[in-house]
Design an enzyme around this catalytic site. Sequence first.
Site, mmCIF file in Angstrom:
data_model
loop_
_atom_site.group_PDB
_atom_site.id
_atom_site.type_symbol
_atom_site.label_atom_id
_atom_site.label_comp_id
_atom_site.label_asym_id
_atom_site.label_seq_id
_atom_site.Cartn_x
_atom_site.Cartn_y
_atom_site.Cartn_z
ATOM 1 N N ALA A 226 0.773 -1.373 -0.141
ATOM 2 C CA ALA A 226 -0.221 -0.041 0.122
ATOM 3 C C ALA A 226 1.363 0.865 -0.343
ATOM 4 O O ALA A 226 2.321 1.525 0.180
ATOM 5 C CB ALA A 226 -0.999 -0.370 1.379
ATOM 6 N N HIS A 227 0.162 2.246 -0.010
ATOM 7 C CA HIS A 227 0.740 3.715 0.004
ATOM 8 C C HIS A 227 1.844 4.345 0.803
ATOM 9 O O HIS A 227 1.230 3.393 2.408
ATOM 10 C CB HIS A 227 0.362 4.365 -0.337
ATOM 11 C CG HIS A 227 -1.153 4.699 0.328
ATOM 12 N ND1 HIS A 227 -1.890 5.770 -0.285
ATOM 13 C CD2 HIS A 227 -1.636 4.364 1.702
ATOM 14 C CE1 HIS A 227 -3.561 6.472 0.757
ATOM 15 N NE2 HIS A 227 -2.715 5.217 1.534
#
Lengths: 312, 312, 312
Positions: A226-227
């Site tokens: 994920a980011h």
Amino acid sequence: MTSSKSYSLLELSKLLETTLIGDGNAIVDNLKTIQDANDSSLSFVANQKYSKYLSSSKALAFIVHPNTIDGIDEGNYLVTDDPYLAFAKASSLFSSNLIKQNIGSVHPTATVFPETNLGKNVVIGPNVYIGPNCSIGDFSSIRANSSLVSDVQVGSNTHVHNGAVLGSDGFGYAPSKDGYIKIEQLGSLIIGSDVEIGAGCTIDRGALGDTHINDGVKLDNQVHIAHNVELGSHSAIAACCAIAGSTVIGKNFKMGGLSGVLGHLNIADNVTVGAHTLITKSIKESGEYIGIMPAQKPKDWAKSSIFIKRRK
Amino acid sequence: MTSSKSYSLLELSKLLETTLIGDGNAIVDNLKTIQDANDSSLSFVANQKYSKYLSSSKALAFIVHPNTIDGIDEGNYLVTDDPYLAFAKASSLFSSNLIKQNIGSVHPTATVFPETNLGKNVVIGPNVYIGPNCSIGDFSSIRANSSLVSDVQVGSNTHVHNGAVLGSDGFGYAPSKDGYIKIEQLGSLIIGSDVEIGAGCTIDRGALGDTHINDGVKLDNQVHIAHNVELGSHSAIAACCAIAGSTVIGKNFKMGGLSGVLGHLNIADNVTVGAHTLITKSIKESGEYIGIMPAQKPKDWAKSSIFIKRRK
Amino acid sequence: MTSSKSYSLLELSKLLETTLIGDGNAIVDNLKTIQDANDSSLSFVANQKYSKYLSSSKALAFIVHPNTIDGIDEGNYLVTDDPYLAFAKASSLFSSNLIKQNIGSVHPTATVFPETNLGKNVVIGPNVYIGPNCSIGDFSSIRANSSLVSDVQVGSNTHVHNGAVLGSDGFGYAPSKDGYIKIEQLGSLIIGSDVEIGAGCTIDRGALGDTHINDGVKLDNQVHIAHNVELGSHSAIAACCAIAGSTVIGKNFKMGGLSGVLGHLNIADNVTVGAHTLITKSIKESGEYIGIMPAQKPKDWAKSSIFIKRRK
């Protein structure tokens, strides 16, 4: 891939930095397991439990540890303290590596933003999409049907396997009375050198800061990152794992398949997580962590399940 | 993505519907976290634990809750009761949104069935495949390397990220003495408006009836949704989850990563499921549900594991 | 998919090998569930719990087991001992199967190595990539945006759904003082006949030997199968599962979604694994295995979790 390459044992002993015992003029033309070998095969014993097959194997020569051939006085051997590493190097010698054959090429079906900074000797495969603000380092490859959505920096000698999506939007929304409002993702994804990204992986770019995949990381297929994650150098993650947003992971992290790490955690260097395990808290101490629910026959599982639920 | 956009604080206070405290003529040209900000940054404090960084941050201005600046008498602030929502709106102002730049375009490498009903201002990206009986609503986008296999209706303002597969065959077979006989999938996939489908997601069309993804749903990457599922409006599902066939889920469902719901269940509105958890029964009562096996050092895990299995 | 096909009940009774009761001249033009049926629908009762809807359904005819209509003396029925199988066959009659319409075609956007051995009547979809040393059997299809990386043999009547990656590099590295050294993957992926590979699946080719997916296997979406796995014939694996390297699995294996099997194991014939379960040891005895951690309210889960961890 069937290889048409052949080597004398003398050549191989030099290329693999091993000590030759036996006939240096003997020619091998393939690399096989000790059980599948034929009479022109190079084979290897990296795990002592396979040494029992040595005498019956048809292989012409073997990569072995000195101990493996202790007391054996016939046969051809390439002797080394690390047979598995020598085998890995040998695998490269017998590979008809397509990427090396296509070095420096952008496939005509790829769609690459004109400003993309393509290093030397990169390979961009069929149907690849590369969006704005991307750069690809020397000798790296982006394989068929992958997407680099936006703001992705790829280091050198890094390989992105088929169907991967890099630099995709992170999953960020603010709740409102009108439903979720999207948080536009303004950061980048920065991937180091000597990295491999498996087929079907997805790695989001950062929301405000950046997502970092450091040098030497190896991701198996269908991993999701994920980011704003930072994944430490020389980490290796097996298939179908997920790491949630903003988690910072140290060097040499290892994780078995189908496992995950929750978001906003800090994980120390040299942590190993078992398969099908979820890490829910930060980890300060290196070592192994495991959280697998044991599999049982349905009747026994039902009893365990009721027992677990009664603890109140 | 680096933005070249700049705004005065007066402009921003109006665009973000916030109260300005400080210099309305001051110009910000980027949006950063409070720790990464520079002297032309807009930043924000959405979580009080970050307010300690306010005094040392280089940001020119901050989006804050009134309480955050209680007793502070210098600096520039955009004040609102919901700083996170204002930040989300600000992120849009600083985004060079590629989709908005390409509005109304079908990329020449896309393969779109001629009868496809394309709404106004849609964006169809490179290498997209759109099969028979599909429609795409206004202002929606289908990103590079995605497939809409067959019989997919997409609402308006809905975005399908890279490498997704929508309207694929559901997993249905009848056992027979000659092996499994395929059940041809005759239904549709109906996706509402304001939906986001993450990179690498797969959503099957219905077997006889339809699969429904309702308005405002947000799916993270690599989520799988099986045939004939109904997913309630404004649900949000994290990465690598799976929902099995014919399950009906209410509004505002939330699920952490790597979790699943078995098939043919009914899940009430406002249910939240933890990460790495499997829901095996219908849920009538809203609230949280969690089923994570705790991760431990191997020695401790082995003891727990034996203990669980002994309950017979 | 809306079908324009229509059949008399007499025709259907022959095509589906069922016994007709009622009006052989009556015409049905669609296949629906018993609840969604209209006055020109064919419907079915495969599960006795739905027989209560028989009297109120609008369907013109029903596929039923003899017991279902015991004592009923009006209506049109196609009677068989296996209504679910007859329904599966009927689904094919009402499907406008796009693949059948495109038989024998390679889409112009596909990139196929010239030496690829394409059987008769294969379909290669848009943006497909097929690399070196691949062959595709008769009547098989490779759907849009899929990749066959290298050394993949696909049998006949086998369908590879969208976005799948077959023959990708297995995850193999030798540790060294300079980081991981890649083990080039020299083997093949051999897929049998009558196989379906779901959307977004990844299956690696072998390292030295081969990966085998045997006849009649059905994989749901986003399944991962590692190098050198052998998956027995007529196995069926639900979405988001992973099987690690070199594991050998017998016939008729079944596995629920989000589950996995560790590497280098042997699994007997006729084993069924529940959803969200990890198999960590070889299995010699056929039957069911399950290892789901029960989901609870957070307060109860916290107590169970602490209790599990205290067993030392």
